[in-house]
Scaffold this motif. Structure first.
Motif, PDB file in Angstrom:
ATOM      1  N   LYS A  86       3.227   5.615  -3.074  1.00  0.00           N
ATOM      2  CA  LYS A  86       4.438   6.348  -3.451  1.00  0.00           C
ATOM      3  C   LYS A  86       4.582   6.392  -4.969  1.00  0.00           C
ATOM      4  O   LYS A  86       4.901   7.433  -5.537  1.00  0.00           O
ATOM      5  CB  LYS A  86       5.647   5.659  -2.823  1.00  0.00           C
ATOM      6  CG  LYS A  86       6.897   6.481  -2.842  1.00  0.00           C
ATOM      7  CD  LYS A  86       7.977   5.749  -2.064  1.00  0.00           C
ATOM      8  CE  LYS A  86       9.269   6.507  -2.124  1.00  0.00           C
ATOM      9  NZ  LYS A  86      10.334   5.830  -1.402  1.00  0.00           N
ATOM     10  N   GLN A  87       4.322   5.267  -5.639  1.00  0.00           N
ATOM     11  CA  GLN A  87       4.397   5.227  -7.102  1.00  0.00           C
ATOM     12  C   GLN A  87       3.366   6.150  -7.726  1.00  0.00           C
ATOM     13  O   GLN A  87       3.644   6.859  -8.676  1.00  0.00           O
ATOM     14  CB  GLN A  87       4.186   3.789  -7.613  1.00  0.00           C
ATOM     15  CG  GLN A  87       5.290   2.849  -7.252  1.00  0.00           C
ATOM     16  CD  GLN A  87       6.633   3.272  -7.813  1.00  0.00           C
ATOM     17  OE1 GLN A  87       6.737   3.670  -8.963  1.00  0.00           O
ATOM     18  NE2 GLN A  87       7.663   3.217  -6.997  1.00  0.00           N
ATOM     19  N   ILE A  91       0.840  -1.207   0.000  1.00  0.00           N
ATOM     20  CA  ILE A  91       0.000   0.000   0.000  1.00  0.00           C
ATOM     21  C   ILE A  91       0.869   1.250   0.000  1.00  0.00           C
ATOM     22  O   ILE A  91       0.657   2.176  -0.778  1.00  0.00           O
ATOM     23  CB  ILE A  91      -0.969  -0.022   1.201  1.00  0.00           C
ATOM     24  CG1 ILE A  91      -2.033  -1.099   0.968  1.00  0.00           C
ATOM     25  CG2 ILE A  91      -1.606   1.340   1.422  1.00  0.00           C
ATOM     26  CD1 ILE A  91      -2.846  -1.449   2.199  1.00  0.00           C
ATOM     27  N   VAL A  92       1.864   1.264   0.874  1.00  0.00           N
ATOM     28  CA  VAL A  92       2.764   2.423   0.942  1.00  0.00           C
ATOM     29  C   VAL A  92       3.527   2.571  -0.379  1.00  0.00           C
ATOM     30  O   VAL A  92       3.625   3.672  -0.932  1.00  0.00           O
ATOM     31  CB  VAL A  92       3.741   2.284   2.134  1.00  0.00           C
ATOM     32  CG1 VAL A  92       4.847   3.330   2.065  1.00  0.00           C
ATOM     33  CG2 VAL A  92       2.980   2.378   3.443  1.00  0.00           C
ATOM     34  N   TYR A  93       4.019   1.451  -0.901  1.00  0.00           N
ATOM     35  CA  TYR A  93       4.771   1.473  -2.161  1.00  0.00           C
ATOM     36  C   TYR A  93       3.886   1.957  -3.308  1.00  0.00           C
ATOM     37  O   TYR A  93       4.284   2.796  -4.113  1.00  0.00           O
ATOM     38  CB  TYR A  93       5.289   0.059  -2.450  1.00  0.00           C
ATOM     39  CG  TYR A  93       6.217  -0.052  -3.623  1.00  0.00           C
ATOM     40  CD1 TYR A  93       7.566   0.183  -3.483  1.00  0.00           C
ATOM     41  CD2 TYR A  93       5.737  -0.404  -4.877  1.00  0.00           C
ATOM     42  CE1 TYR A  93       8.433   0.068  -4.557  1.00  0.00           C
ATOM     43  CE2 TYR A  93       6.593  -0.514  -5.962  1.00  0.00           C
ATOM     44  CZ  TYR A  93       7.931  -0.286  -5.796  1.00  0.00           C
ATOM     45  OH  TYR A  93       8.776  -0.392  -6.859  1.00  0.00           O
ATOM     46  N   GLU A 152       7.564  14.917  -4.711  1.00  0.00           N
ATOM     47  CA  GLU A 152       7.147  13.809  -3.833  1.00  0.00           C
ATOM     48  C   GLU A 152       5.755  14.052  -3.259  1.00  0.00           C
ATOM     49  O   GLU A 152       5.301  13.316  -2.394  1.00  0.00           O
ATOM     50  CB  GLU A 152       8.158  13.625  -2.702  1.00  0.00           C
ATOM     51  CG  GLU A 152       9.494  13.078  -3.168  1.00  0.00           C
ATOM     52  CD  GLU A 152       9.400  11.653  -3.689  1.00  0.00           C
ATOM     53  OE1 GLU A 152       8.737  10.816  -3.075  1.00  0.00           O
ATOM     54  OE2 GLU A 152      10.000  11.389  -4.754  1.00  0.00           O
ATOM     55  N   ASP A 153       5.099  15.122  -3.734  1.00  0.00           N
ATOM     56  CA  ASP A 153       3.714  15.431  -3.372  1.00  0.00           C
ATOM     57  C   ASP A 153       3.529  15.840  -1.910  1.00  0.00           C
ATOM     58  O   ASP A 153       2.501  15.555  -1.295  1.00  0.00           O
ATOM     59  CB  ASP A 153       2.801  14.247  -3.707  1.00  0.00           C
ATOM     60  CG  ASP A 153       1.360  14.679  -3.895  1.00  0.00           C
ATOM     61  OD1 ASP A 153       1.137  15.840  -4.293  1.00  0.00           O
ATOM     62  OD2 ASP A 153       0.459  13.860  -3.639  1.00  0.00           O
ATOM     63  N   TYR A 154       4.534  16.507  -1.354  1.00  0.00           N
ATOM     64  CA  TYR A 154       4.381  17.048  -0.012  1.00  0.00           C
ATOM     65  C   TYR A 154       3.529  18.308  -0.074  1.00  0.00           C
ATOM     66  O   TYR A 154       3.554  19.037  -1.069  1.00  0.00           O
ATOM     67  CB  TYR A 154       5.755  17.414   0.572  1.00  0.00           C
ATOM     68  CG  TYR A 154       6.542  16.237   1.101  1.00  0.00           C
ATOM     69  CD1 TYR A 154       6.764  16.105   2.460  1.00  0.00           C
ATOM     70  CD2 TYR A 154       7.077  15.275   0.259  1.00  0.00           C
ATOM     71  CE1 TYR A 154       7.495  15.040   2.971  1.00  0.00           C
ATOM     72  CE2 TYR A 154       7.811  14.208   0.758  1.00  0.00           C
ATOM     73  CZ  TYR A 154       8.008  14.101   2.114  1.00  0.00           C
ATOM     74  OH  TYR A 154       8.721  13.055   2.614  1.00  0.00           O
TER      75      TYR A 154
END
Length: 167
Positions: free
Chosen positions: A75-76, A70-72, A127-129
């Motif tokens: 992130k993708q 889910i995290v990976y 990184e979408d921060y």
């Protein structure tokens, strides 16, 4: 080989089908599946000390593998979204692979000319921060992060234009 490491490898070998299934569920292509498979193995090993035999190894493995996937996956998706966003902002058409490669080369060449803070701002943006998270990470206010990021994007566009290339 240490006993704990050997035990871990035996568990993984016995239940590696779980990891293959989860990798296929979350990633479409072979490379993505292989990368996710490796990431899951790494996370399992990092977390192995927390496995306390109160559940089956396979149950614990499912939980760790799913959380990792889910995290990976997020992130993708964030990377794809961030690229699409920056491409829209600097109007990068995404029609063919060769054009995209040339545009990316110009983009990264221009990016290398930014100063350290501007590069950091662009990294966090890609990184979408959020502006708030960027500000917290760089030790500046949310508003300051927003202004500096906007200026960095504008500077990036100008640097790309100076290369004789416009998107």
């Amino acid at each position: 080989m240490k006993t704990r490491e050997k035990e871990f490898l035996e568990h993984v070998e016995t239940h590696k089908g779980i990891i293959h299934k989860i990798s296929r569920m979350y990633m479409d292509d072979d490379d993505g599946q292989k990368d996710l498979f490796q990431e899951i193995i790494c996370q399992l090993w990092k977390s192995y000390d927390s496995f306390n035999y109160q559940s089956k190894f396979s149950s614990w493995m499912y939980r760790v593998a799913l959380n990792t996937a889910i995290v990976y996956f997020k992130k993708q998706k964030r990377k794809e979204y961030a690229y699409a966003t920056i491409a829209q902002e600097i109007e990068i058409p995404t029609d063919d692979a060769e054009t995209k490669e040339i545009q990316l080369a110009h983009f990264y060449k221009a990016l290398q000319q930014l100063d350290k803070i501007e590069k950091a701002l662009m990294f966090y943006f890609l990184e979408d921060y959020s502006h708030k998270e960027i500000g917290e990470n760089l030790g500046i206010s949310e508003g300051n992060a927003r202004v500096k990021l906007s200026r960095a994007k504008h500077k990036l566009k100008e640097l790309i234009k100076k290369q004789g290339y416009e998107f």
